[in-house]
Design a protein around this motif. Structure first.
Motif, PDB file in Angstrom:
ATOM      1  N   GLY A  12       0.787  -1.231   0.000  1.00 37.63           N
ATOM      2  CA  GLY A  12       0.000   0.000   0.000  1.00 37.63           C
ATOM      3  C   GLY A  12       0.814   1.273   0.000  1.00 37.63           C
ATOM      4  O   GLY A  12       0.254   2.365   0.074  1.00 37.63           O
ATOM      5  N   GLU A  13       2.141   1.152  -0.097  1.00 35.41           N
ATOM      6  CA  GLU A  13       3.030   2.312  -0.046  1.00 35.41           C
ATOM      7  C   GLU A  13       4.195   2.088  -0.998  1.00 35.41           C
ATOM      8  O   GLU A  13       4.548   0.936  -1.287  1.00 35.41           O
ATOM      9  CB  GLU A  13       3.616   2.491   1.371  1.00 35.41           C
ATOM     10  N   PRO A  14       4.850   3.164  -1.471  1.00 29.74           N
ATOM     11  CA  PRO A  14       6.050   2.979  -2.297  1.00 29.74           C
ATOM     12  C   PRO A  14       7.125   2.144  -1.603  1.00 29.74           C
ATOM     13  O   PRO A  14       7.812   1.350  -2.253  1.00 29.74           O
ATOM     14  CB  PRO A  14       6.525   4.419  -2.541  1.00 29.74           C
ATOM     15  N   SER A  15       7.275   2.287  -0.283  1.00 27.62           N
ATOM     16  CA  SER A  15       8.275   1.489   0.438  1.00 27.62           C
ATOM     17  C   SER A  15       7.913   0.008   0.372  1.00 27.62           C
ATOM     18  O   SER A  15       8.788  -0.863   0.253  1.00 27.62           O
ATOM     19  CB  SER A  15       8.391   1.948   1.889  1.00 27.62           C
ATOM     20  N   GLY A  16       6.626  -0.318   0.451  1.00 29.80           N
ATOM     21  CA  GLY A  16       6.184  -1.695   0.323  1.00 29.80           C
ATOM     22  C   GLY A  16       6.385  -2.234  -1.082  1.00 29.80           C
ATOM     23  O   GLY A  16       6.703  -3.420  -1.270  1.00 29.80           O
ATOM     24  N   ASP A  17       6.214  -1.377  -2.068  1.00 29.78           N
ATOM     25  CA  ASP A  17       6.460  -1.752  -3.462  1.00 29.78           C
ATOM     26  C   ASP A  17       7.915  -2.189  -3.642  1.00 29.78           C
ATOM     27  O   ASP A  17       8.211  -3.205  -4.285  1.00 29.78           O
ATOM     28  CB  ASP A  17       6.136  -0.547  -4.353  1.00 29.78           C
ATOM     29  N   LEU A  18       8.833  -1.448  -3.029  1.00 30.52           N
ATOM     30  CA  LEU A  18      10.264  -1.791  -3.105  1.00 30.52           C
ATOM     31  C   LEU A  18      10.533  -3.135  -2.426  1.00 30.52           C
ATOM     32  O   LEU A  18      11.192  -4.016  -3.001  1.00 30.52           O
ATOM     33  CB  LEU A  18      11.091  -0.688  -2.438  1.00 30.52           C
ATOM     34  N   LEU A  19      10.037  -3.299  -1.205  1.00 28.93           N
ATOM     35  CA  LEU A  19      10.237  -4.554  -0.468  1.00 28.93           C
ATOM     36  C   LEU A  19       9.708  -5.747  -1.259  1.00 28.93           C
ATOM     37  O   LEU A  19      10.375  -6.765  -1.416  1.00 28.93           O
ATOM     38  CB  LEU A  19       9.506  -4.497   0.876  1.00 28.93           C
ATOM     39  N   ALA A  20       8.481  -5.609  -1.755  1.00 26.13           N
ATOM     40  CA  ALA A  20       7.841  -6.723  -2.452  1.00 26.13           C
ATOM     41  C   ALA A  20       8.548  -7.055  -3.751  1.00 26.13           C
ATOM     42  O   ALA A  20       8.667  -8.228  -4.116  1.00 26.13           O
ATOM     43  CB  ALA A  20       6.374  -6.389  -2.714  1.00 26.13           C
ATOM     44  N   SER A  21       9.039  -6.043  -4.461  1.00 29.98           N
ATOM     45  CA  SER A  21       9.715  -6.308  -5.738  1.00 29.98           C
ATOM     46  C   SER A  21      10.974  -7.140  -5.518  1.00 29.98           C
ATOM     47  O   SER A  21      11.263  -8.071  -6.288  1.00 29.98           O
ATOM     48  CB  SER A  21      10.056  -4.990  -6.455  1.00 29.98           C
ATOM     49  N   HIS A  22      11.722  -6.836  -4.463  1.00 35.14           N
ATOM     50  CA  HIS A  22      12.920  -7.623  -4.152  1.00 35.14           C
ATOM     51  C   HIS A  22      12.548  -9.048  -3.736  1.00 35.14           C
ATOM     52  O   HIS A  22      13.232 -10.009  -4.120  1.00 35.14           O
ATOM     53  CB  HIS A  22      13.709  -6.956  -3.024  1.00 35.14           C
ATOM     54  N   LEU A  23      11.475  -9.184  -2.970  1.00 36.79           N
ATOM     55  CA  LEU A  23      11.040 -10.509  -2.540  1.00 36.79           C
ATOM     56  C   LEU A  23      10.585 -11.345  -3.734  1.00 36.79           C
ATOM     57  O   LEU A  23      10.916 -12.534  -3.836  1.00 36.79           O
ATOM     58  CB  LEU A  23       9.916 -10.379  -1.511  1.00 36.79           C
ATOM     59  N   ILE A  24       9.829 -10.748  -4.639  1.00 32.31           N
ATOM     60  CA  ILE A  24       9.374 -11.472  -5.838  1.00 32.31           C
ATOM     61  C   ILE A  24      10.571 -11.963  -6.645  1.00 32.31           C
ATOM     62  O   ILE A  24      10.623 -13.124  -7.064  1.00 32.31           O
ATOM     63  CB  ILE A  24       8.460 -10.568  -6.700  1.00 32.31           C
ATOM     64  N   MET A  44       6.925  -3.629  -8.423  1.00 30.64           N
ATOM     65  CA  MET A  44       6.407  -4.999  -8.429  1.00 30.64           C
ATOM     66  C   MET A  44       5.996  -5.400  -9.844  1.00 30.64           C
ATOM     67  O   MET A  44       6.301  -6.509 -10.305  1.00 30.64           O
ATOM     68  CB  MET A  44       5.226  -5.119  -7.464  1.00 30.64           C
ATOM     69  N   ASP A  45       5.318  -4.497 -10.525  1.00 29.27           N
ATOM     70  CA  ASP A  45       4.901  -4.785 -11.912  1.00 29.27           C
ATOM     71  C   ASP A  45       6.104  -5.105 -12.791  1.00 29.27           C
ATOM     72  O   ASP A  45       6.049  -5.986 -13.659  1.00 29.27           O
ATOM     73  CB  ASP A  45       4.133  -3.593 -12.496  1.00 29.27           C
ATOM     74  N   ALA A  46       7.218  -4.400 -12.551  1.00 31.51           N
ATOM     75  CA  ALA A  46       8.413  -4.566 -13.390  1.00 31.51           C
ATOM     76  C   ALA A  46       9.041  -5.949 -13.249  1.00 31.51           C
ATOM     77  O   ALA A  46       9.785  -6.388 -14.133  1.00 31.51           O
ATOM     78  CB  ALA A  46       9.447  -3.489 -13.048  1.00 31.51           C
ATOM     79  N   VAL A  47       8.757  -6.652 -12.135  1.00 29.98           N
ATOM     80  CA  VAL A  47       9.307  -8.011 -11.963  1.00 29.98           C
ATOM     81  C   VAL A  47       8.230  -9.078 -12.152  1.00 29.98           C
ATOM     82  O   VAL A  47       8.361 -10.207 -11.679  1.00 29.98           O
ATOM     83  CB  VAL A  47      10.016  -8.176 -10.594  1.00 29.98           C
TER      84      VAL A  47
END
Length: 382
Positions: A12-24, A44-47
């Motif tokens: 729900g936040e840009p910081s969460g987007d960063l965390l999730a993209s690395h996890l994915i 997240m979309d980019a990965v």
């Protein structure tokens, strides 16, 4: 035939987007055929994430903003819950956003979906009673900060300390001279980074204050000072430019950047940072900073009543003391902010002590976060 693993996520936040993209990205090393879907952002979309709704729909600031958008957010959660209960993912990972995710996780877990909450809610800072709700909602918490696991161990909630991905991404030393050269800035003279936030609501509250602060620094303290302002979108850039004209500050040497917050921090002597993840980024780049914010009066009053700690900035929370000043709410006037920034700039011994503290924090948080988090998810799947 190998079954495809389905992983649902909500950030729900840009910081969460960063965390999730690395996890994915880390999970794809173990599960190359896995599919990821839910609510996410551009990283997240980019990965390869399939965003059913963009995270901007959930990105609100304070209680008053949340109340204004309540009906829309509640509608999204109802639709999302129905889709997830129909599809039954193998695991659901809520990335921060506890007010949205914990209730959703409770319902999904009750229906037999395994749930992970990535980023512990700030139970060590305020609303500690939420730990009971967390216990009902999740099979495991992935904690970013070292003071969090003991709180969950005490309540027998499974927890894994994974550190913070920014500590992996940011080098232990950032050369100020090299970044200034990269940005075509002079090596000499005071440079202040100004990070007023990433959302339009934050800019509405902070842009004029930041501009006026720069004016005061130039006119009353350091006439050669320059200011670097990283902004995330065209809309927030326009808001800041409008504030410059509104304050009659077109003669102040602002350098506006699209993104590149880390470069702005690396180039500066001192930063003025709106409270949030950017304060941690500034600490990991080892720059002295003044932490500030202004939110709706009711939201501030409520948070003050429920808070356990005397500080709000992540660097101070992690250090367990006031390492850098916090100038908040009614105290966050341009005059006060300018005075604190200039004092930090002029006190070189203090700057060195701050750098040592931030280096200790950096080592604590550097844990190869994405891989640690991926391993915890794999254990949950298995």
């Amino acid at each position: 035939m190998r079954q495809v693993v389905r992983i649902a996520m909500v950030a729900g936040e840009p910081s969460g987007d960063l965390l999730a993209s690395h996890l994915i990205a880390a999970l794809k090393q173990h599960l190359p055929d896995a599919v990821f879907y839910g609510i996410g952002g551009p990283k997240m979309d980019a990965v390869g994430f399939d965003s059913w709704w963009p995270l901007e729909k959930l990105s609100v600031m304070g209680y008053w903003d949340a109340l204004k958008h309540y009906r829309e957010i509640a509608g999204i959660r109802r639709q999302l819950k129905k889709r997830l209960l129909d599809q039954k993912p193998d695991v659901f990972i809520g990335i921060d956003a506890p007010d949205f995710n914990l209730g959703l996780e409770t319902d999904l877990r009750a229906a037999g979906v395994r749930t992970i909450h990535y980023v512990s809610p700030s139970i060590w800072a305020w609303r500690g009673g939420r730990i009971k709700k967390i216990a009902r909602a999740v099979d495991r918490v992935l904690a970013l900060f070292p003071m969090e696991p003991p709180l969950y161990d005490k309540e027998r909630i499974p927890v894994t300390y994974v550190g913070h991905p920014l500590a992996d991404m940011i080098p232990m030393e950032t050369s100020r001279a090299a970044v200034r050269e990269k940005l075509a800035l002079s090596r000499d003279g005071p440079i202040f980074a100004m990070l007023p936030g990433s959302r339009q609501g934050e800019l509405a509250a902070m842009a004029d204050i930041f501009v006026k602060t720069a004016q005061i620094i130039r006119e009353q303290h350091l006439p050669t000072a320059r200011f670097i302002v990283p902004l995330t979108t065209r809309e927030t850039r326009l808001q800041f430019e409008t504030a410059i004209y509104r304050q009659g500050a077109t003669d102040v040497p602002f350098r506006l950047l699209f993104g590149h917050a880390r470069d702005a921090l690396g180039a500066c002597d001192v930063a003025l940072v709106k409270s949030g993840t950017s304060t941690l980024e500034a600490a990991l780049v080892k720059r002295p900073m003044v932490i500030t914010y202004k939110i709706a009066r009711f939201s501030y009053w409520l948070m003050k009543r429920m808070a356990y700690l005397p500080y709000v900035g992540l660097p101070n929370i992690l250090a367990g003391r006031f390492v850098v000043p916090e100038v908040l709410q009614d105290q966050a006037t341009p005059e006060n902010l300018a005075a604190e920034l200039v004092k930090l700039y002029e006190d070189k011994d203090n700057a060195e002590a701050i750098q040592e503290t931030f280096t200790d924090i950096h080592y604590q948080l550097r844990q190869n976060t994405a891989e640690k988090a991926a391993q915890a998810v794999m254990r949950c799947l298995n």
